[in-house]
Design an enzyme around this catalytic site. Structure first.
Site, PDB file in Angstrom:
ATOM      1  N   LYS A 163      -8.095   3.655   2.228  1.00 14.82           N
ATOM      2  CA  LYS A 163      -7.305   4.889   2.047  1.00 14.82           C
ATOM      3  C   LYS A 163      -7.617   5.645   0.776  1.00 14.82           C
ATOM      4  CE  LYS A 163      -4.537   3.077   5.322  1.00 14.82           C
ATOM      5  NZ  LYS A 163      -5.343   1.836   5.231  1.00 14.82           N
ATOM      6  N   ASN A 222     -19.283  28.203 -21.418  1.00 16.58           N
ATOM      7  CA  ASN A 222     -19.832  27.077 -20.647  1.00 16.58           C
ATOM      8  C   ASN A 222     -19.502  27.173 -19.166  1.00 16.58           C
ATOM      9  OD1 ASN A 222     -20.804  25.912 -23.039  1.00 16.58           O
ATOM     10  ND2 ASN A 222     -18.827  24.935 -23.424  1.00 16.58           N
ATOM     11  N   GLN A 225      -7.225  -2.010   4.358  1.00 21.09           N
ATOM     12  CA  GLN A 225      -6.220  -1.244   3.609  1.00 21.09           C
ATOM     13  C   GLN A 225      -6.881  -0.494   2.443  1.00 21.09           C
ATOM     14  OE1 GLN A 225      -2.140  -2.786   3.213  1.00 21.09           O
ATOM     15  NE2 GLN A 225      -2.526  -2.906   1.023  1.00 21.09           N
ATOM     16  N   SER A 256       0.826  -1.220   0.000  1.00 19.80           N
ATOM     17  CA  SER A 256       0.000   0.000   0.000  1.00 19.80           C
ATOM     18  C   SER A 256       0.852   1.258   0.000  1.00 19.80           C
ATOM     19  CB  SER A 256      -0.924   0.000   1.219  1.00 19.80           C
ATOM     20  OG  SER A 256      -0.173  -0.146   2.409  1.00 19.80           O
ATOM     21  N   THR A 315     -41.347  26.175  -7.681  1.00 18.98           N
ATOM     22  CA  THR A 315     -41.584  24.794  -7.249  1.00 18.98           C
ATOM     23  C   THR A 315     -41.844  24.040  -8.550  1.00 18.98           C
ATOM     24  OG1 THR A 315     -43.952  25.137  -6.978  1.00 18.98           O
ATOM     25  CG2 THR A 315     -42.615  25.439  -4.994  1.00 18.98           C
ATOM     26  N   HIS A 316     -41.414  22.824  -8.626  1.00 21.61           N
ATOM     27  CA  HIS A 316     -41.501  22.035  -9.874  1.00 21.61           C
ATOM     28  C   HIS A 316     -40.808  22.747 -11.040  1.00 21.61           C
ATOM     29  CE1 HIS A 316     -44.700  19.814  -7.706  1.00 21.61           C
ATOM     30  NE2 HIS A 316     -45.077  21.021  -7.330  1.00 21.61           N
ATOM     31  N   ASN A 329      -1.778  -2.349  13.305  1.00 21.44           N
ATOM     32  CA  ASN A 329      -3.240  -2.196  13.303  1.00 21.44           C
ATOM     33  C   ASN A 329      -3.697  -0.961  14.078  1.00 21.44           C
ATOM     34  OD1 ASN A 329      -3.066  -4.546  11.913  1.00 21.44           O
ATOM     35  ND2 ASN A 329      -3.958  -5.861  13.505  1.00 21.44           N
ATOM     36  N   SER A 348     -16.056  26.838 -26.282  1.00 21.58           N
ATOM     37  CA  SER A 348     -16.183  25.582 -27.000  1.00 21.58           C
ATOM     38  C   SER A 348     -15.117  25.545 -28.088  1.00 21.58           C
ATOM     39  CB  SER A 348     -17.578  25.501 -27.612  1.00 21.58           C
ATOM     40  OG  SER A 348     -17.571  24.666 -28.743  1.00 21.58           O
ATOM     41  N   LYS A 357     -19.972  30.110 -27.519  1.00 20.13           N
ATOM     42  CA  LYS A 357     -20.271  29.441 -26.251  1.00 20.13           C
ATOM     43  C   LYS A 357     -19.439  29.949 -25.077  1.00 20.13           C
ATOM     44  CE  LYS A 357     -22.583  26.266 -25.492  1.00 20.13           C
ATOM     45  NZ  LYS A 357     -22.512  24.854 -25.878  1.00 20.13           N
ATOM     46  N   TYR A 406      -9.133  -6.605  13.174  1.00 15.46           N
ATOM     47  CA  TYR A 406      -8.577  -6.054  11.929  1.00 15.46           C
ATOM     48  C   TYR A 406      -8.560  -7.090  10.814  1.00 15.46           C
ATOM     49  CZ  TYR A 406      -5.345  -4.248   8.476  1.00 15.46           C
ATOM     50  OH  TYR A 406      -4.788  -3.832   7.290  1.00 15.46           O
TER      51      TYR A 406
END
Ligand code: ARG
Length: 464
Positions: free
Chosen positions: A330, A290, A327, A28, A160-161, A115, A282, A288, A322
Site C-alpha cells: 500500500k 533556481n 500488506q 495497517s 546528439t551527445h 483477502n 537562494s 539566483k 495470500y
C-alpha cells in the site's frame, strides 16, 4: 461469551492476547484507511449481491447499506475513530457497522475474506487514481501542443551527445515530448484493463460455498468481469506492479524534460525563461533563480522507480496464495500515485508559462555548424560519394572554426576551393531555415510538418 482477548480478531482460537508491540507492528490502519471509501463501495455491492442471491434478507441488506453510508459520512467528516485494535481499514469499518446495526453487521463478511476484499479495494483505488492521472496528462499534453504551435518555426540546435548536431525547430522538439506522453497514456489505458477485473468471491483463496453471483458484483462495481482463478485473485499484485512501472516510465520522461529545462534555463544555454512562480531564489546568492520544480520532479523520479523495485521484490518469493507480505504494497503504491499526480500537475501548470529566447536558440544553432550535414548532402546530390563529401565538409568546418565563421558565411570561392561541384545555389542549403525546411517528410522537423503533427495530435487528444 467473552474471553481474555475479546478484542482480538478470530479471538476464540487464541489463548493469549496479542503482544502489544506486535499489535502495532502488524496493523495497517494508519495507512490503509486511505481506501475506506473503496472498502465501503465494495461492501455495499457485496451485500446487495448476497441479498439478491437469498443469502441476506432485504432488511439486513438495507441496514448494512444505510450503516455503511453513515460510516462513509463519518469518515469524510473526520468523526470516525480508527482503532489499532481493529488492525486494518476492513475490520475497523466492519466493527463500527456491527456497533451501529447489531447482528446484521456480523453477516456482511459472509462469503468473502479480507483477502479478496483488500485486492478489490486496491483495484478500485487505482482505477480512480488513473482517472486523475489521465486528466493531468491531458492538461500537460495540451500545454505542450500549445507551446509547440507557437514555435513551429522557431529554430534551435538539435543535439546528439549534448553537442550541436543539426538545426531543428523548437516545436519539433516539444512534439518529441508529446509523443513520449502519448505512449505513456496508452500504457496507462492498457494497464487499467488488467486492473479492472474483480477478485471478490475468491474469498480467502479457494472461493466460497455460498451460491454467490460474481457477475452481479462485478457489474455493480463497474469491473469488466470477475477474475478467473481464486488463488491468483487474492495473491498476485502484478496489476499494481504494472501501474508502478507505467508511473516510473512517466516519471522518467518528466525527469528528462526536467533535465532539458534546467540546462536551457542556465546562463550557459540561455534558451528559455522559466516562470518566476515556479522557481525560487537562494538564501545567500541574491542573483539566483533556481529551477526548483524541474529539479524536484527529476529527483522524485528516483523515488517512484524505487517503489516499483520495492513492489517487485515484495512479490517475487511469495508462494500461493495470500501472504501478509502483501500488506506492504500500500504505502509504495499510494506514494507512487500521489507523486505522479503532483508532478504532472506542476508540469501542466508550468509549461504554458515557459518562454523561448528565440534569438539565443538561433545563434546557438549557427555557432555549432549545424548545417554541415546539409553541405555533405548537397555534394552527394551533385555526384560525390558520401564518405568523400564527409571529408570535404570536415575541411570546410575547420576553416570556419579557424576564421570564426559559420558555413553559410564562407565565400563561394572558399567553398569552391574544397570542391568544384559547389555553385552559387549552395547557400540555400547552408542556412538554418533551408536546412529545417528540407526535412518535410513525416516525422521531420520542417515547420509545415510540425504544424501537421500538431494538428493530428490535437485530434488524437480530442478523441482520447
Ligand atoms: N491488511 C491486510 C492487507 O493489506 C488485509 C488482508 C488481511 N488478510 C489476512 N489474511 N490477514 O493485506
Amino acid at each position: 461469551m467473552t474471553s481474555v482477548n475479546s478484542e482480538k480478531l478470530s479471538s476464540a482460537r487464541f489463548a493469549q492476547a496479542t503482544d502489544a508491540f506486535v499489535e502495532v507492528f502488524t496493523a495497517s490502519v494508519d495507512f490503509d484507511q486511505r481506501m475506506a471509501h473503496q472498502d465501503i463501495q465494495g461492501s455495499i455491492a457485496h451485500a446487495t449481491m448476497l441479498c439478491a442471491c437469498g443469502i441476506l434478507t432485504v432488511p439486513e441488506r438495507d441496514a448494512i447499506i444505510s450503516g455503511l453510508t453513515q460510516i462513509g459520512k463519518e469518515i469524510s467528516n473526520g468523526e470516525f475513530v480508527w482503532s489499532i485494535k481493529q488492525e486494518d481499514v476492513h475490520m475497523n469499518i466492519e466493527a463500527r457497522l456491527t456497533d451501529m446495526i447489531g447482528v446484521a453487521g456480523k453477516k456482511l463478511h459472509t462469503g468473502r475474506s479480507r483477502n479478496d476484499q483488500v485486492a478489490t479495494d486496491i483495484r478500485l483505488y487505482l482505477r480512480s487514481e488513473i482517472v486523475q492521472i489521465t486528466a493531468q496528462l491531458t492538461r500537460l499534453q495540451t500545454a505542450i501542443l500549445n507551446l509547440a504551435e507557437q514555435h513551429a518555426d522557431t529554430i534551435m540546435p538539435g543535439f546528439t551527445h549534448l553537442q550541436v548536431a543539426q538545426p531543428i525547430t523548437f516545436g519539433h522538439h516539444l512534439m518529441a515530448w508529446f509523443e513520449m506522453l502519448r505512449r505513456d497514456r496508452e500504457r496507462l489505458d492498457d494497464c487499467a484493463k488488467r486492473i479492472n477485473v474483480m477478485p471478490l468471491g475468491a474469498a480467502a483463496l479457494a472461493g466460497t460455498s455460498y451460491p454467490i453471483d460474481r457477475f452481479m458484483t462485478a457489474e455493480l462495481l463497474g469491473f469488466s468481469r470477475p477474475s478467473a482463478n481464486s488463488l491468483d485473485s487474492v495473491s498476485d499484485r502484478d496489476f499494481a506492479i504494472e501501474f508502478a512501472a507505467v508511473a516510473s516510465l512517466i516519471m522518467m520522461h518528466l525527469s528528462r524534460f526536467s533535465e532539458e529545462l534546467i540546462l536551457w534555463s542556465s546562463a550557459q544555454f540561455d534558451f528559455i525563461d522559466m516562470p518566476d512562480a515556479f522557481c525560487t531564489g537562494s538564501s545567500i546568492m541574491p542573483q539566483k533563480k533556481n529551477p526548483d520544480v524541474p529539479e524536484l520532479v527529476r529527483g522524485k523520479s528516483g523515488r517512484v522507480t524505487g517503489h516499483l523495485v520495492a513492489l517487485l521484490m515484495l512479490m517475487k518469493s511469495q508462494p500461493l496464495a495470500y501472504n501478509k507480505d502483501n500488506q506492504e504494497d500500500k504505502e509504495p503504491l499510494f506514494d507512487t500515485a500521489d507523486t505522479l499526480i503532483n508532478c504532472l500537475r506542476a508540469y501542466a501548470d508550468m509549461v504554458p508559462h515557459i518562454t523561448a529566447k528565440k534569438a539565443n536558440m538561433y545563434t546557438a544553432a549557427k555557432r555549432g555548424f549545424a548545417t554541415a550535414t546539409d553541405l555533405a548532402d548537397y555534394l552527394v546530390r551533385k555526384g560525390m560519394a558520401f564518405r568523400d563529401a564527409h571529408e570535404v565538409v570536415g575541411l570546410a568546418v575547420r576553416l570556419g572554426l579557424e576564421t570564426q565563421r559559420d558555413l553559410s558565411e564562407l565565400t563561394l570561392a572558399e567553398l569552391q576551393g574544397f570542391s568544384v561541384l559547389v555553385t552559387e545555389d549552395v547557400f540555400a542549403y547552408l542556412t538554418l531555415e533551408g536546412s529545417v525546411a528540407a526535412r518535410r517528410h513525416i516525422g521531420g522537423t520542417a515547420p509545415e510538418t510540425v504544424k501537421a503533427a500538431i494538428q493530428s495530435a490535437r485530434q488524437i487528444l480530442g478523441n482520447a
